[in-house]
Design an enzyme around this catalytic site. Structure first.
Site, short mmCIF file in Angstrom:
data_model
loop_
_atom_site.label_atom_id
_atom_site.label_comp_id
_atom_site.label_asym_id
_atom_site.label_seq_id
_atom_site.Cartn_x
_atom_site.Cartn_y
_atom_site.Cartn_z
N THR A 14 0.82 -1.21 0.00
CA THR A 14 0.00 0.00 0.00
C THR A 14 0.85 1.26 0.00
O THR A 14 1.97 1.26 0.52
CB THR A 14 -0.90 0.00 1.25
OG1 THR A 14 -1.42 1.31 1.46
CG2 THR A 14 -0.12 -0.36 2.51
N TYR A 59 -0.82 0.20 10.50
CA TYR A 59 -1.13 -0.55 9.27
C TYR A 59 0.00 -0.39 8.26
O TYR A 59 0.53 -1.36 7.71
CB TYR A 59 -2.46 -0.07 8.69
CG TYR A 59 -2.74 -0.55 7.28
CD1 TYR A 59 -2.96 -1.89 7.01
CD2 TYR A 59 -2.77 0.35 6.20
CE1 TYR A 59 -3.21 -2.33 5.72
CE2 TYR A 59 -3.03 -0.07 4.91
CZ TYR A 59 -3.24 -1.42 4.67
OH TYR A 59 -3.48 -1.85 3.38
N1 LIG Z 1 -8.58 -1.51 -0.53
C1 LIG Z 1 -7.57 -0.67 -0.76
O1 LIG Z 1 -7.74 0.49 -1.15
C2 LIG Z 1 -6.14 -1.18 -0.60
C3 LIG Z 1 -5.09 -0.28 -0.82
C4 LIG Z 1 -3.79 -0.73 -0.68
C5 LIG Z 1 -3.53 -2.04 -0.34
N2 LIG Z 1 -4.57 -2.88 -0.08
C6 LIG Z 1 -4.24 -4.27 0.29
O2 LIG Z 1 -4.97 -5.15 -0.55
C7 LIG Z 1 -5.29 -6.35 0.15
C8 LIG Z 1 -6.76 -6.65 0.01
O3 LIG Z 1 -7.50 -5.56 0.57
P1 LIG Z 1 -9.10 -5.48 0.48
O4 LIG Z 1 -9.48 -4.06 0.38
O5 LIG Z 1 -9.59 -6.45 -0.54
O6 LIG Z 1 -9.49 -5.97 1.94
P2 LIG Z 1 -10.68 -6.92 2.42
O7 LIG Z 1 -10.82 -6.76 3.89
O8 LIG Z 1 -11.88 -6.71 1.56
O9 LIG Z 1 -10.11 -8.37 2.08
C9 LIG Z 1 -9.16 -9.01 2.91
C10 LIG Z 1 -9.57 -10.48 2.97
O10 LIG Z 1 -8.55 -11.20 3.67
C11 LIG Z 1 -9.18 -12.11 4.55
N3 LIG Z 1 -8.23 -12.40 5.63
C12 LIG Z 1 -7.61 -11.52 6.44
N4 LIG Z 1 -6.75 -12.17 7.24
C13 LIG Z 1 -6.82 -13.48 6.92
C14 LIG Z 1 -6.13 -14.64 7.36
N5 LIG Z 1 -5.20 -14.59 8.32
N6 LIG Z 1 -6.43 -15.82 6.77
C15 LIG Z 1 -7.34 -15.91 5.78
N7 LIG Z 1 -8.02 -14.83 5.30
C16 LIG Z 1 -7.74 -13.64 5.88
C17 LIG Z 1 -10.44 -11.41 5.04
O11 LIG Z 1 -11.42 -12.31 5.51
C18 LIG Z 1 -10.87 -10.69 3.75
O12 LIG Z 1 -11.73 -11.51 2.97
C19 LIG Z 1 -4.80 -6.14 1.59
O13 LIG Z 1 -3.55 -6.76 1.74
C20 LIG Z 1 -4.66 -4.64 1.71
O14 LIG Z 1 -3.70 -4.27 2.66
C21 LIG Z 1 -5.87 -2.49 -0.19
#
Ligand SMILES: NC(=O)c1ccc[n+]([C@@H]2O[C@H](COP(=O)([O-])OP(=O)(O)OC[C@H]3O[C@@H](n4cnc5c(N)ncnc54)[C@H](O)[C@@H]3O)[C@@H](O)[C@H]2O)c1
Length: 329
Positions: free
Chosen positions: A118, A142
């Protein structure tokens, strides 16, 4: 390639399952539903493993059984404000889980690993466009956890190279992901209690789930005083995962910025949502939130050199894709 996607029930992971499958990959999903959609397996239609990504022995058994070529690791705790209130919880899931997952990957000799990271690792650099080699300076727990995962991965690639093991890895630092596309689900409905993305709040207002948006701070060092961000469509993030996963060479470690390089202020995003929806969007002006930088914009030329080009360039188009998405509620 045979690809395991962790976090496959989440917003970006569920898009990745569909997008990578469309690119011809054999994809399997993994999630323990701590935050994702429990109905994901039925809508995604790929083999799905309900497992904690940090359960090293279970993951090791799965990796050995399925002979994956690549693990794409999206699973994480993603809320900045929750991380500020409970850093240990976020460190345990983001760094602890990634450490145990990587150990299983190493033991099972999976050759490729791609990590979701991120722009929150970067902090407020003051630079117009931030490059991958600029210093990291996370402004929240985070961001710190993601910076630690990046470092761990880099060290692991180096250790594998010293041991003669063919392991390569990439870090994709997304800027502000929004929109809906390949996945069955649109943008997640914003829950209460956690920070949510601006696009989710705007969707809530135009779809009648909340009656206003609060703008946190109007005295930032930006042209209109509100925070400026680089928004990137979720399908363009998935396209980056596809290209980077395909191009990774044995022994390589690389970071990529995934953004358009185009700036959108909070005021501009509110106007774009008004245009796309023709719905009034009442605004309340609030105080700054801790941890928000003035402006964070991506230099994504390294990724573009691999042939990646973002399909959506304006917040208008990204927001419209979320607004017009039809899928399971
Ligand atoms: N959404 C954004 O704008 C954004 C920006 C930068 C980076 N990210 C990164 O992208 C990735 C996905 O983000 P997102 O927005 O889809 O989040 P989200 O919360 O929608 O999805 C994360 C998923 O991971 C699962 N999860 C978490 N820990 C777990 C574990 N230990 N075992 C199994 N499943 C687990 C959760 O149940 C969830 O379904 C993350 O790594 C986040 O840091 C997101």
């Amino acid at each position: 390639m045979r690809i395991l996607i962790t976090g496959a029930a989440g917003y970006i992971g569920s898009h990745a399952v569909v997008g990578l499958q469309r690119q011809g990959h054999e994809v399997q999903g993994l999630d323990d539903f701590r935050a994702g959609r429990p109905d994901a397996p039925e809508h995604l239609g790929v083999p799905f493993h309900v497992l904690d990504a940090g359960d090293e022995e279970a993951i090791f058994a799965l990796l050995r059984e399925e002979s994956f070529d690549c693990v794409q690791h999206f699973a994480a705790d993603v809320h900045v404000s929750a991380s500020v209130g409970a850093p240990i919880v976020t460190w345990e899931n983001n760094v602890g889980t990634t450490t145990r997952l990587l150990s299983a990957v190493r033991r099972a000799s999976v050759p490729k690993f791609v990590l979701s990271s991120t722009c929150a690792v970067l902090g407020d650099s003051g630079a117009a466009l931030v490059r991958e080699d600029d210093p990291v300076c996370p402004m929240s727990p985070y961001g710190s956890t993601k910076a630690a995962c990046e470092r761990l991965l880099e060290e692991e690639v180096s250790a594998a190279a010293s041991a003669g093991a063919p392991f390569s890895a990439a870090v994709l630092r997304y800027f502000n992901v929004c929109g809906a596309g390949a996945g069955p689900f649109g943008e997640p409905i914003a829950g209460s209690g956690h920070d949510v993305r601006l696009s989710q709040v705007l969707l809530d207002v135009v779809q009648g789930r909340r009656d206003h948006i609060t703008i946190f701070g109007t005295d930032y060092a930006t042209p209109d005083g509100t925070c400026v961000r680089d928004y990137i469509h979720v399908d363009d993030v998935v396209a980056a995962h596809s290209i980077v996963g395909d191009r990774l060479k044995s022994g390589e470690f690389c970071r990529y910025h995934v953004g358009t390089g185009k700036s959108t202020s909070v005021y501009e995003a509110v106007e774009a949502a008004r245009r796309a929806s023709s719905h009034p969007i009442p605004v309340i002006l609030g105080n700054r939130r801790p941890g928000d930088a003035d402006s964070v914009m991506a230099d994504s030329s390294r990724l573009q050199a691999l042939g990646w080009t973002p399909g959506h360039l304006s917040f208008d188009s990204m927001f419209a894709s979320a607004l017009n998405h039809r899928g399971p509620q």
